[in-house]
Enzyme design. Structure first.
Site, PDB file in Angstrom:
ATOM      1  N   PHE A   1      14.542  26.785  -6.117  1.00  0.00           N
ATOM      2  CA  PHE A   1      13.274  26.741  -5.415  1.00  0.00           C
ATOM      3  C   PHE A   1      12.224  27.436  -6.279  1.00  0.00           C
ATOM      4  O   PHE A   1      12.514  28.407  -6.983  1.00  0.00           O
ATOM      5  CB  PHE A   1      13.383  27.420  -4.047  1.00  0.00           C
ATOM      6  CG  PHE A   1      12.125  27.330  -3.229  1.00  0.00           C
ATOM      7  CD1 PHE A   1      11.660  26.099  -2.801  1.00  0.00           C
ATOM      8  CD2 PHE A   1      11.398  28.460  -2.919  1.00  0.00           C
ATOM      9  CE1 PHE A   1      10.488  26.000  -2.066  1.00  0.00           C
ATOM     10  CE2 PHE A   1      10.227  28.378  -2.177  1.00  0.00           C
ATOM     11  CZ  PHE A   1       9.772  27.141  -1.748  1.00  0.00           C
TER      12      PHE A   1
ATOM     13  N   ASP B   1      18.976  36.457  -7.510  1.00  0.00           N
ATOM     14  CA  ASP B   1      18.251  35.823  -6.418  1.00  0.00           C
ATOM     15  C   ASP B   1      19.315  35.379  -5.414  1.00  0.00           C
ATOM     16  O   ASP B   1      19.944  34.333  -5.569  1.00  0.00           O
ATOM     17  CB  ASP B   1      17.446  34.633  -6.942  1.00  0.00           C
ATOM     18  CG  ASP B   1      16.618  33.955  -5.850  1.00  0.00           C
ATOM     19  OD1 ASP B   1      16.937  34.126  -4.660  1.00  0.00           O
ATOM     20  OD2 ASP B   1      15.666  33.231  -6.186  1.00  0.00           O
TER      21      ASP B   1
ATOM     22  N   HIS C   1      20.145  32.761  -0.761  1.00  0.00           N
ATOM     23  CA  HIS C   1      21.073  31.882  -0.045  1.00  0.00           C
ATOM     24  C   HIS C   1      22.414  32.566   0.222  1.00  0.00           C
ATOM     25  O   HIS C   1      23.322  31.909   0.741  1.00  0.00           O
ATOM     26  CB  HIS C   1      21.373  30.626  -0.878  1.00  0.00           C
ATOM     27  CG  HIS C   1      20.190  29.803  -1.221  1.00  0.00           C
ATOM     28  ND1 HIS C   1      20.271  28.701  -2.058  1.00  0.00           N
ATOM     29  CD2 HIS C   1      18.888  29.880  -0.844  1.00  0.00           C
ATOM     30  CE1 HIS C   1      19.076  28.150  -2.190  1.00  0.00           C
ATOM     31  NE2 HIS C   1      18.215  28.860  -1.474  1.00  0.00           N
TER      32      HIS C   1
ATOM     33  N   GLN D   1      13.339  34.003   5.481  1.00  0.00           N
ATOM     34  CA  GLN D   1      12.455  32.916   5.909  1.00  0.00           C
ATOM     35  C   GLN D   1      13.140  32.126   7.033  1.00  0.00           C
ATOM     36  O   GLN D   1      14.346  32.210   7.233  1.00  0.00           O
ATOM     37  CB  GLN D   1      12.131  32.050   4.691  1.00  0.00           C
ATOM     38  CG  GLN D   1      11.307  30.828   4.948  1.00  0.00           C
ATOM     39  CD  GLN D   1      12.150  29.599   5.232  1.00  0.00           C
ATOM     40  OE1 GLN D   1      13.357  29.568   4.969  1.00  0.00           O
ATOM     41  NE2 GLN D   1      11.526  28.576   5.790  1.00  0.00           N
TER      42      GLN D   1
ATOM     43  N   LYS E   1      16.626  30.531   6.698  1.00  0.00           N
ATOM     44  CA  LYS E   1      17.709  31.255   6.057  1.00  0.00           C
ATOM     45  C   LYS E   1      18.817  31.628   7.039  1.00  0.00           C
ATOM     46  O   LYS E   1      18.681  31.488   8.257  1.00  0.00           O
ATOM     47  CB  LYS E   1      17.162  32.505   5.362  1.00  0.00           C
ATOM     48  CG  LYS E   1      16.202  32.195   4.215  1.00  0.00           C
ATOM     49  CD  LYS E   1      16.864  31.355   3.129  1.00  0.00           C
ATOM     50  CE  LYS E   1      15.999  31.198   1.889  1.00  0.00           C
ATOM     51  NZ  LYS E   1      14.796  30.393   2.127  1.00  0.00           N
TER      52      LYS E   1
ATOM     53  N   ARG F   1       2.319  54.691  -3.246  1.00  0.00           N
ATOM     54  CA  ARG F   1       2.163  55.948  -2.495  1.00  0.00           C
ATOM     55  C   ARG F   1       3.518  56.498  -2.053  1.00  0.00           C
ATOM     56  O   ARG F   1       4.303  55.780  -1.430  1.00  0.00           O
ATOM     57  CB  ARG F   1       1.293  55.676  -1.272  1.00  0.00           C
ATOM     58  CG  ARG F   1       0.842  56.908  -0.520  1.00  0.00           C
ATOM     59  CD  ARG F   1      -0.036  56.497   0.655  1.00  0.00           C
ATOM     60  NE  ARG F   1      -0.581  57.661   1.335  1.00  0.00           N
ATOM     61  CZ  ARG F   1      -1.246  57.614   2.485  1.00  0.00           C
ATOM     62  NH1 ARG F   1      -1.432  56.431   3.080  1.00  0.00           N
ATOM     63  NH2 ARG F   1      -1.720  58.700   3.044  1.00  0.00           N
TER      64      ARG F   1
ATOM     65  N   TYR G   1      -3.322  60.701  -0.552  1.00  0.00           N
ATOM     66  CA  TYR G   1      -3.618  59.462  -1.267  1.00  0.00           C
ATOM     67  C   TYR G   1      -3.389  59.595  -2.776  1.00  0.00           C
ATOM     68  O   TYR G   1      -4.206  59.155  -3.585  1.00  0.00           O
ATOM     69  CB  TYR G   1      -5.057  58.987  -0.967  1.00  0.00           C
ATOM     70  CG  TYR G   1      -5.273  58.779   0.518  1.00  0.00           C
ATOM     71  CD1 TYR G   1      -4.756  57.670   1.183  1.00  0.00           C
ATOM     72  CD2 TYR G   1      -5.966  59.733   1.263  1.00  0.00           C
ATOM     73  CE1 TYR G   1      -4.927  57.511   2.546  1.00  0.00           C
ATOM     74  CE2 TYR G   1      -6.148  59.571   2.631  1.00  0.00           C
ATOM     75  CZ  TYR G   1      -5.617  58.455   3.270  1.00  0.00           C
ATOM     76  OH  TYR G   1      -5.790  58.304   4.617  1.00  0.00           O
TER      77      TYR G   1
ATOM     78  N   ARG H   1       5.361  46.111   2.641  1.00  0.00           N
ATOM     79  CA  ARG H   1       6.136  46.748   3.708  1.00  0.00           C
ATOM     80  C   ARG H   1       6.481  45.751   4.821  1.00  0.00           C
ATOM     81  O   ARG H   1       5.630  45.011   5.290  1.00  0.00           O
ATOM     82  CB  ARG H   1       5.361  47.918   4.316  1.00  0.00           C
ATOM     83  CG  ARG H   1       5.072  49.058   3.357  1.00  0.00           C
ATOM     84  CD  ARG H   1       4.408  50.226   4.086  1.00  0.00           C
ATOM     85  NE  ARG H   1       3.131  49.845   4.673  1.00  0.00           N
ATOM     86  CZ  ARG H   1       1.941  50.042   4.091  1.00  0.00           C
ATOM     87  NH1 ARG H   1       1.881  50.617   2.889  1.00  0.00           N
ATOM     88  NH2 ARG H   1       0.821  49.680   4.693  1.00  0.00           N
TER      89      ARG H   1
END
Length: 388
Positions: A90, A161, A164, A187, A190, A219, A226, A236
């Site tokens: 993909f 990767d 799958h 996703q 999946k 951070r 900061y 996140r």
């Protein structure tokens, strides 16, 4: 239901959910903090997912493509570097490289497992190669023994990767026990899902710490002033997605067990149909979660293959054409492509070229159906192959 044969092809729906997702969503809602820095769902999911895959460190992120980008960035991938990727995958596998300003170098896959060919990988390593990306196609592990040897000898790290490969095992070892960064996708289609989402498994403290910083805009976790220590972005995961994924993880084992039972039957039935060749399974992959049931019809050509897929869909089977070889897309050549022509890459990657035109895949919910439905799928496919 098949309109031509009347066969029961009402497979289980996907995504699946029950009271676990409802409970988790309410739990996340009522805790009063809906982002990972104040809530507890993402932290809990990272522990549970990491334990399940044997990983010392896990980081939940926004999606699988971001998971790849983050893992690659931690490995130092950026302008002036190259990453070896499969030509058949993909497009996110290559785009994650290219979004970082690096060059994605496509190499060929094996004709039977559709996974990265170690011989082609070794030939493609050059002075700018910063990482090698094996993609565990449909849950079938790449040859991790050969690739690990190449990585050790070349000092070029692997990044798996594993979008799958939830719950997969290679010679008894889980994805997180293979000593390299690995990434997952959640996703909608999946093997476990919150609509979107991703995760990165890190093999050591240093890469994990770097990954957390970069996924949190550079951070530190406890920062109040900061003091952004690195470049990065906001990758996140939110608390609601994590709550859903905790419930999804709880039923993954049982679903894999059903698919592992149904898949050999389907493969045998498909192999008995003239012209149909199911994806091979490397016996060293001793647990395959079967994200897709894939098969080839060598020589059929892209036009007839697409017509066959359309006919299967009309019969009620969730069928899809295989991924287009990445070098056969306009997106691949927009930025971060090697200094070759399309045809140059095609000549180097004949297996990827062929698979992308003659391969079909069935949604994994087919393998959650009954044994009779597996026989029905094969019977419908045999009929369709005979008339397309």
């Amino acid at each position: 239901m098949s309109p031509r044969t009347g066969r029961d092809l009402d497979f289980p729906t996907w995504p699946q959910y029950d009271g676990g997702e409802y409970t988790g969503l309410v739990r996340a809602l009522e805790q009063g903090q809906w982002w990972r820095m104040g809530g507890g769902e993402v932290d809990a999911f990272e522990r549970e997912f990491g334990d399940y895959h044997g990983a010392p460190h896990t980081l939940a992120v926004t999606n699988g493509t971001h998971a790849l980008e983050l893992g690659l960035e931690v490995l130092g991938v950026g302008p002036g570097t190259e990453v070896i990727v499969p030509a058949f995958t993909f497009i996110s596998s290559s785009q994650a490289v290219q979004r970082l300003g690096a060059v994605a170098v496509p190499v060929d896959v094996t004709p039977d497992t559709y996974c990265l060919d170690p011989v082609a990988v070794e030939a493609a390593i050059g002075p700018r190669t910063r990482a090698i990306m094996p993609v565990h196609m449909a849950g079938q592990f790449c040859d991790m023994d050969a690739l690990a040897k190449i990585a050790d000898e070349s000092a070029v790290p692997l990044i798996q990767d594993a979008a799958h490969a939830h719950g997969a095992r290679w010679q008894g070892r889980r994805v997180g026990e293979l000593g390299s960064i690995a990434t997952f996708s959640f996703q909608n289609g999946k093997l476990m899902t919150a609509g979107e989402g991703g995760a990165v498994l890190f093999p050591d403290d240093a890469t994990s710490a770097a990954g957390f910083l970069r996924h949190n805009c550079g951070r530190p976790r406890a920062d109040r002033g900061y003091f952004h220590r690195t470049s990065g972005s906001n990758f996140r995961m939110n608390e609601f997605s994590a709550a859903v994924l905790r419930a999804q993880l709880s039923r993954l084992d049982a679903q894999i067990a059903v698919r592992e039972e149904r898949a050999p039957l389907l493969a045998d039935l498909l192999a008995a149909i003239p012209g149909v060749v199911p994806q091979a399974r490397d016996p060293r992959c001793d647990r395959k979660p079967h994200y897709m049931a894939m098969f080839r019809l060598p020589g059929i050509g892209e036009h007839r293959r697409n017509a066959l897929v359309d006919a299967l869909v009309e019969e009620g089977i969730p069928a899809f054409a295989a991924f287009r070889a990445i070098h056969r897309t306009d997106a691949f050549w927009e930025t971060g492509a090697p200094e070759e022509s399309v045809e140059d890459v095609a000549r180097r990657c004949p297996n990827a070229e062929a698979i992308s035109t003659d391969c079909v895949w069935l949604h994994h919910r087919v393998l959650l159906g009954s044994e009779q439905q597996i026989h029905d799928v094969a019977a419908v496919l045999a009929d369709v192959v005979g008339r397309v």
